[in-house]
Design an enzyme around this catalytic site. Structure first.
Site, PDB file in Angstrom:
ATOM      1  N   ALA A  15      -6.169   9.957   7.231  1.00 23.41           N
ATOM      2  CA  ALA A  15      -4.984   9.981   6.972  1.00 23.41           C
ATOM      3  C   ALA A  15      -3.889  10.403   8.113  1.00 23.41           C
ATOM      4  O   ALA A  15      -2.984   9.836   8.447  1.00 23.41           O
ATOM      5  CB  ALA A  15      -4.833  10.879   6.006  1.00 23.41           C
ATOM      6  N   GLU A  55     -19.071  17.474   2.553  1.00 24.42           N
ATOM      7  CA  GLU A  55     -18.174  18.100   1.485  1.00 24.42           C
ATOM      8  C   GLU A  55     -18.754  18.333   0.246  1.00 24.42           C
ATOM      9  O   GLU A  55     -18.836  19.071  -0.560  1.00 24.42           O
ATOM     10  CB  GLU A  55     -16.573  17.828   1.559  1.00 24.42           C
ATOM     11  CG  GLU A  55     -15.979  18.164   2.927  1.00 24.42           C
ATOM     12  CD  GLU A  55     -14.690  17.989   3.095  1.00 24.42           C
ATOM     13  OE1 GLU A  55     -14.040  18.612   3.830  1.00 24.42           O
ATOM     14  OE2 GLU A  55     -13.763  17.202   2.559  1.00 24.42           O
ATOM     15  N   ASP A  62      -6.134   2.435   7.836  1.00 25.68           N
ATOM     16  CA  ASP A  62      -7.733   2.162   7.885  1.00 25.68           C
ATOM     17  C   ASP A  62      -7.799   0.555   7.847  1.00 25.68           C
ATOM     18  O   ASP A  62      -8.843   0.059   8.231  1.00 25.68           O
ATOM     19  CB  ASP A  62      -8.289   2.716   6.433  1.00 25.68           C
ATOM     20  CG  ASP A  62      -8.583   4.001   6.361  1.00 25.68           C
ATOM     21  OD1 ASP A  62      -8.221   4.723   7.347  1.00 25.68           O
ATOM     22  OD2 ASP A  62      -9.092   4.380   5.279  1.00 25.68           O
ATOM     23  N   VAL A 114      -1.835  -7.501  -4.363  1.00 23.60           N
ATOM     24  CA  VAL A 114      -1.670  -8.614  -3.511  1.00 23.60           C
ATOM     25  C   VAL A 114      -2.930  -9.430  -3.127  1.00 23.60           C
ATOM     26  O   VAL A 114      -3.569  -8.711  -2.916  1.00 23.60           O
ATOM     27  CB  VAL A 114      -0.840  -8.093  -2.070  1.00 23.60           C
ATOM     28  CG1 VAL A 114      -0.946  -9.252  -1.068  1.00 23.60           C
ATOM     29  CG2 VAL A 114       0.368  -7.441  -2.432  1.00 23.60           C
ATOM     30  N   GLY A 149      -0.420   4.543   0.225  1.00 25.31           N
ATOM     31  CA  GLY A 149      -1.280   5.255   0.385  1.00 25.31           C
ATOM     32  C   GLY A 149      -0.600   6.196   1.621  1.00 25.31           C
ATOM     33  O   GLY A 149       0.406   6.146   1.595  1.00 25.31           O
ATOM     34  N   PHE A 150      -1.703   6.936   2.429  1.00 21.23           N
ATOM     35  CA  PHE A 150      -0.905   7.652   3.382  1.00 21.23           C
ATOM     36  C   PHE A 150      -0.030   6.917   4.325  1.00 21.23           C
ATOM     37  O   PHE A 150       1.077   7.545   4.690  1.00 21.23           O
ATOM     38  CB  PHE A 150      -2.070   8.360   4.205  1.00 21.23           C
ATOM     39  CG  PHE A 150      -2.737   9.450   3.401  1.00 21.23           C
ATOM     40  CD1 PHE A 150      -2.112  10.623   3.578  1.00 21.23           C
ATOM     41  CD2 PHE A 150      -3.859   9.448   2.821  1.00 21.23           C
ATOM     42  CE1 PHE A 150      -2.403  11.860   2.501  1.00 21.23           C
ATOM     43  CE2 PHE A 150      -4.543  10.419   2.155  1.00 21.23           C
ATOM     44  CZ  PHE A 150      -3.891  11.581   1.885  1.00 21.23           C
ATOM     45  N   GLY A 151      -0.403   5.926   4.928  1.00 25.02           N
ATOM     46  CA  GLY A 151       0.358   4.957   5.910  1.00 25.02           C
ATOM     47  C   GLY A 151       1.634   4.357   5.081  1.00 25.02           C
ATOM     48  O   GLY A 151       2.608   4.581   5.481  1.00 25.02           O
ATOM     49  N   GLY A 173       0.889  -1.190  -0.081  1.00 31.82           N
ATOM     50  CA  GLY A 173       0.196   0.027   0.036  1.00 31.82           C
ATOM     51  C   GLY A 173       0.779   1.129   0.202  1.00 31.82           C
ATOM     52  O   GLY A 173       1.712   1.435   0.988  1.00 31.82           O
TER      53      GLY A 173
HETATM   54  C1  LIG Z   1     -13.531  10.770  -0.278  1.00 30.11           C
HETATM   55  C2  LIG Z   1     -12.447  10.769   1.083  1.00 30.11           C
HETATM   56  C3  LIG Z   1     -12.312  11.836   1.805  1.00 30.11           C
HETATM   57  C4  LIG Z   1     -11.413  11.494   2.902  1.00 30.11           C
HETATM   58  N1  LIG Z   1     -11.040  12.822   3.575  1.00 30.11           N
HETATM   59  C5  LIG Z   1     -10.364  12.789   4.561  1.00 30.11           C
HETATM   60  C6  LIG Z   1      -9.818  14.030   5.338  1.00 30.11           C
HETATM   61  O1  LIG Z   1     -10.353  15.114   4.840  1.00 30.11           O
HETATM   62  N2  LIG Z   1      -8.955  13.841   6.259  1.00 30.11           N
HETATM   63  C7  LIG Z   1      -8.574  12.744   6.757  1.00 30.11           C
HETATM   64  O2  LIG Z   1      -7.602  12.786   7.562  1.00 30.11           O
HETATM   65  N3  LIG Z   1      -8.597  11.744   6.037  1.00 30.11           N
HETATM   66  C8  LIG Z   1      -9.681  11.635   5.032  1.00 30.11           C
HETATM   67  N4  LIG Z   1     -10.020  10.474   4.482  1.00 30.11           N
HETATM   68  C9  LIG Z   1      -9.595   9.163   5.138  1.00 30.11           C
HETATM   69  C10 LIG Z   1      -8.274   8.909   4.574  1.00 30.11           C
HETATM   70  O3  LIG Z   1      -8.229   9.109   3.127  1.00 30.11           O
HETATM   71  C11 LIG Z   1      -7.866   7.709   4.941  1.00 30.11           C
HETATM   72  O4  LIG Z   1      -8.070   7.312   6.361  1.00 30.11           O
HETATM   73  C12 LIG Z   1      -6.417   7.141   4.469  1.00 30.11           C
HETATM   74  O5  LIG Z   1      -6.283   7.135   3.086  1.00 30.11           O
HETATM   75  C13 LIG Z   1      -5.863   5.778   4.903  1.00 30.11           C
HETATM   76  O6  LIG Z   1      -4.736   5.716   4.990  1.00 30.11           O
HETATM   77  P1  LIG Z   1      -4.081   3.913   4.505  1.00 30.11           P
HETATM   78  O7  LIG Z   1      -2.531   4.305   4.127  1.00 30.11           O
HETATM   79  O8  LIG Z   1      -4.479   3.234   5.546  1.00 30.11           O
HETATM   80  O9  LIG Z   1      -4.893   3.732   3.110  1.00 30.11           O
HETATM   81  P2  LIG Z   1      -4.924   4.590   1.811  1.00 30.11           P
HETATM   82  O10 LIG Z   1      -4.480   5.730   1.666  1.00 30.11           O
HETATM   83  O11 LIG Z   1      -6.236   4.166   1.284  1.00 30.11           O
HETATM   84  O12 LIG Z   1      -3.907   3.458   0.918  1.00 30.11           O
HETATM   85  C14 LIG Z   1      -4.094   2.296   0.815  1.00 30.11           C
HETATM   86  C15 LIG Z   1      -3.181   1.951  -0.601  1.00 30.11           C
HETATM   87  O13 LIG Z   1      -3.164   0.497  -0.642  1.00 30.11           O
HETATM   88  C16 LIG Z   1      -3.146  -0.016  -2.069  1.00 30.11           C
HETATM   89  N5  LIG Z   1      -3.945  -1.230  -1.977  1.00 30.11           N
HETATM   90  C17 LIG Z   1      -5.134  -1.758  -1.254  1.00 30.11           C
HETATM   91  N6  LIG Z   1      -5.168  -3.203  -1.427  1.00 30.11           N
HETATM   92  C18 LIG Z   1      -4.182  -3.524  -2.247  1.00 30.11           C
HETATM   93  C19 LIG Z   1      -3.788  -4.755  -2.553  1.00 30.11           C
HETATM   94  N7  LIG Z   1      -4.562  -5.945  -2.360  1.00 30.11           N
HETATM   95  N8  LIG Z   1      -2.434  -4.768  -3.312  1.00 30.11           N
HETATM   96  C20 LIG Z   1      -1.551  -3.891  -3.596  1.00 30.11           C
HETATM   97  N9  LIG Z   1      -1.925  -2.571  -3.111  1.00 30.11           N
HETATM   98  C21 LIG Z   1      -3.250  -2.388  -2.397  1.00 30.11           C
HETATM   99  C22 LIG Z   1      -4.222   0.939  -2.588  1.00 30.11           C
HETATM  100  O14 LIG Z   1      -4.235   1.096  -4.018  1.00 30.11           O
HETATM  101  C23 LIG Z   1      -3.832   2.285  -1.814  1.00 30.11           C
HETATM  102  O15 LIG Z   1      -2.851   2.961  -2.617  1.00 30.11           O
HETATM  103  C24 LIG Z   1     -10.888  10.415   3.368  1.00 30.11           C
HETATM  104  C25 LIG Z   1     -11.106   9.317   2.577  1.00 30.11           C
HETATM  105  C26 LIG Z   1     -11.817   9.394   1.585  1.00 30.11           C
HETATM  106  C27 LIG Z   1     -12.228   8.067   0.610  1.00 30.11           C
END
Ligand SMILES: Cc1cc2nc3c(=O)[nH]c(=O)nc-3n(C[C@H](O)[C@H](O)[C@H](O)COP(=O)(O)OP(=O)(O)OC[C@H]3O[C@@H](n4cnc5c(N)ncnc54)[C@H](O)[C@@H]3O)c2cc1C
Length: 414
Positions: free
Chosen positions: A316, A170, A300, A79, A13-15, A11
């Site tokens: 995030a 929003e 998440d 994955v 993403g943010f984490g 992943g």
């Molecule tokens: C529309 C929307 C608005 C939001 N607004 C806010 C806000 O204003 N403030 C805030 O703090 N939070 C906000 N959030 C929440 C925030 O985006 C999430 O809490 C944050 O992205 C979680 O981070 P993460 O690293 O856990 O997952 P993510 O950032 O979702 O990253 C997960 C990554 O894993 C990858 N992935 C998933 N499954 C697989 C797999 N099987 N194999 C390979 N790659 C994979 C995905 O492609 C993605 O890039 C919002 C979310 C959404 C959907």
């Protein structure tokens, strides 16, 4: 020669991104895997849906971000399976072994098992769903502009957003502004009295995590923008033409944007782990898997409660703080030290409800209006990755602000 330990991060993403950056100087080899080749700034996805920004302005290629990080290799792929005992992951037919795993796969939309909603509603979770939403919204105006039947026209021009959290609010606020300030110019024959934007929420308030005063302000701000706020109302069915509510009422509409639930990404369903609410994997306070200490789960996908017994929110800020902590614990392990428990430091809450309108709880103070909106704009531009994206977004928003326009009113597919 002995190789450095192999850390696999699933992943970007943010984490995942934050964890990889925090391990840049550690004596480890990192493989960062994502099913997309870009990092997505999800908090601005709704701007893509309401035709304010294009996806490339809120996403950034992972390989560009890590160009200079010598201990990291990026792999594009999904994955599909992880063997915690044998310590390997499977992706698109290949197998990658790890010494330490950071699982940061994020979440997906939760329809709570209601298939009709899943089939017919629009979502805001990734680039594809946001672009689909934009295409759908714009198409409704095109269809309405040539519809002679008033009842059908009203159905086409009724837009519902389900879920009164920050994403729903929003979206509803921005959609109302798009209609009232921009679409009226493109469709001069449009009668605004026929257009409805409805915000539906099952609880008796919006913005669950915000203080009472800001919840009320949010309702007032939405109503000022002509959004109908309907509380204490559950959606039980949507067939693409009609929403059925828990109280037996119904709404004739082609549009339902569902923002009412998030659960852990689907790969976590296949993993041996105890799950909390939303299918999130229960972790130790150190963020490790209870039975597999070499596995960290963050963001998440992870379920952890705070000192008051409340689950940490899917934000995030939580994902990024957990990423820093997991990276720190991995470094501690390399030095032979024990991992430490994680504590979330709440940086405050912020959400916008359109131009000059936002609600904020920062530094322990609740406030709203123009100052909150300005902080929201500054913070979101600052948090975007890449100078070019920041510049383009700020120019875009400035243009829209002064000229009451929106850049991307393109229907790009049927
Ligand atoms: C529309 C929307 C608005 C939001 N607004 C806010 C806000 O204003 N403030 C805030 O703090 N939070 C906000 N959030 C929440 C925030 O985006 C999430 O809490 C944050 O992205 C979680 O981070 P993460 O690293 O856990 O997952 P993510 O950032 O979702 O990253 C997960 C990554 O894993 C990858 N992935 C998933 N499954 C697989 C797999 N099987 N194999 C390979 N790659 C994979 C995905 O492609 C993605 O890039 C919002 C979310 C959404 C959907």
């Amino acid at each position: 020669m002995k190789q450095d330990p192999h850390v696999v991060i699933v992943g970007a993403g943010f984490g995942g991104l934050e964890a990889a950056q925090r391990l840049s100087k550690a004596p480890v080899r990192i493989t960062l895997i994502d099913k997309h080749n870009y990092h997505l700034f999800q908090p601005l996805l709704y701007q893509v849906a309401i035709a304010g920004l294009v996806p490339s302005q809120i996403a950034y290629p992972v390989r560009t971000i890590f160009r200079r990080q010598a201990n990291l290799e990026f792999r594009l792929g999904e994955v599909t399976h992880i063997d915690f005992d044998a310590q390997f992951i499977q992706l698109d037919g290949s197998v990658i072994a790890y010494d330490t795993l950071i699982l940061a796969v994020g979440g997906r939309t939760d329809f709570f098992g209601m298939n009709s909603l899943q089939e017919h509603s629009l979502q805001l979770k990734d680039v594809e769903s946001a672009v689909d939403t934009r295409n759908h919204l714009l198409k409704m105006f095109e269809l309405a502009s040539r519809e002679v039947d008033a009842q059908k026209r009203r159905e086409l021009l009724t837009f519902t957003v389900v879920g009164g959290g920050p994403t729903g609010v929003e979206t509803a606020g921005a959609l109302a502004e798009l209609i009232n300030l921009v679409m009226v110019k493109d469709y001069p024959s449009l009668d605004l009295k026929e257009v409805r934007v409805i915000q539906l929420e099952a609880a008796d308030h919006l913005m669950e995590s915000f203080p009472e005063k800001l919840r009320k302000t949010t309702v007032d701000l939405l109503r000022k923008k002509n959004v109908e706020v309907v509380l204490n109302t559950k959606v039980v069915d949507f067939n693409g033409r009609k929403i059925t509510l828990g109280n037996g009422d119904s709404i004739d509409t082609r549009t339902m944007i569902w923002t009412a639930g998030v659960r852990a990404e689907k790969v976590t369903d296949t993993l041996a782990a105890e799950k909390g609410r939303g299918g999130r994997m229960i972790v130790q306070p150190t963020l490790q898997h209870p039975d597999h200490p070499q596995v960290y789960v963050i963001g998440d996908a992870a379920f952890l409660v705070d000192e008051n017994g409340q689950p940490l929110p899917m934000l995030a800020t939580v994902a990024q703080q957990q990423a820093r902590h997991a990276a720190g614990n991995i470094r501690r392990g390399l030095d032979g030290r024990a991992p430490e428990p994680f504590t979330y430091k709440d940086p405050g809450l912020l959400a916008t409800i359109g131009r000059n309108a936002a609600v904020a709880r920062l530094w322990g103070i609740s406030f709203s209006g123009w100052p909150a909106w300005l902080i929201w704009v500054g913070l979101h531009v600052y948090r975007l990755i890449g100078f070019r994206n920041r510049l383009v977004v700020i120019l875009n928003w400035a243009w829209d602000y002064f000229f009451y326009e929106s850049q991307v009113r393109l229907i790009t597919k049927e």
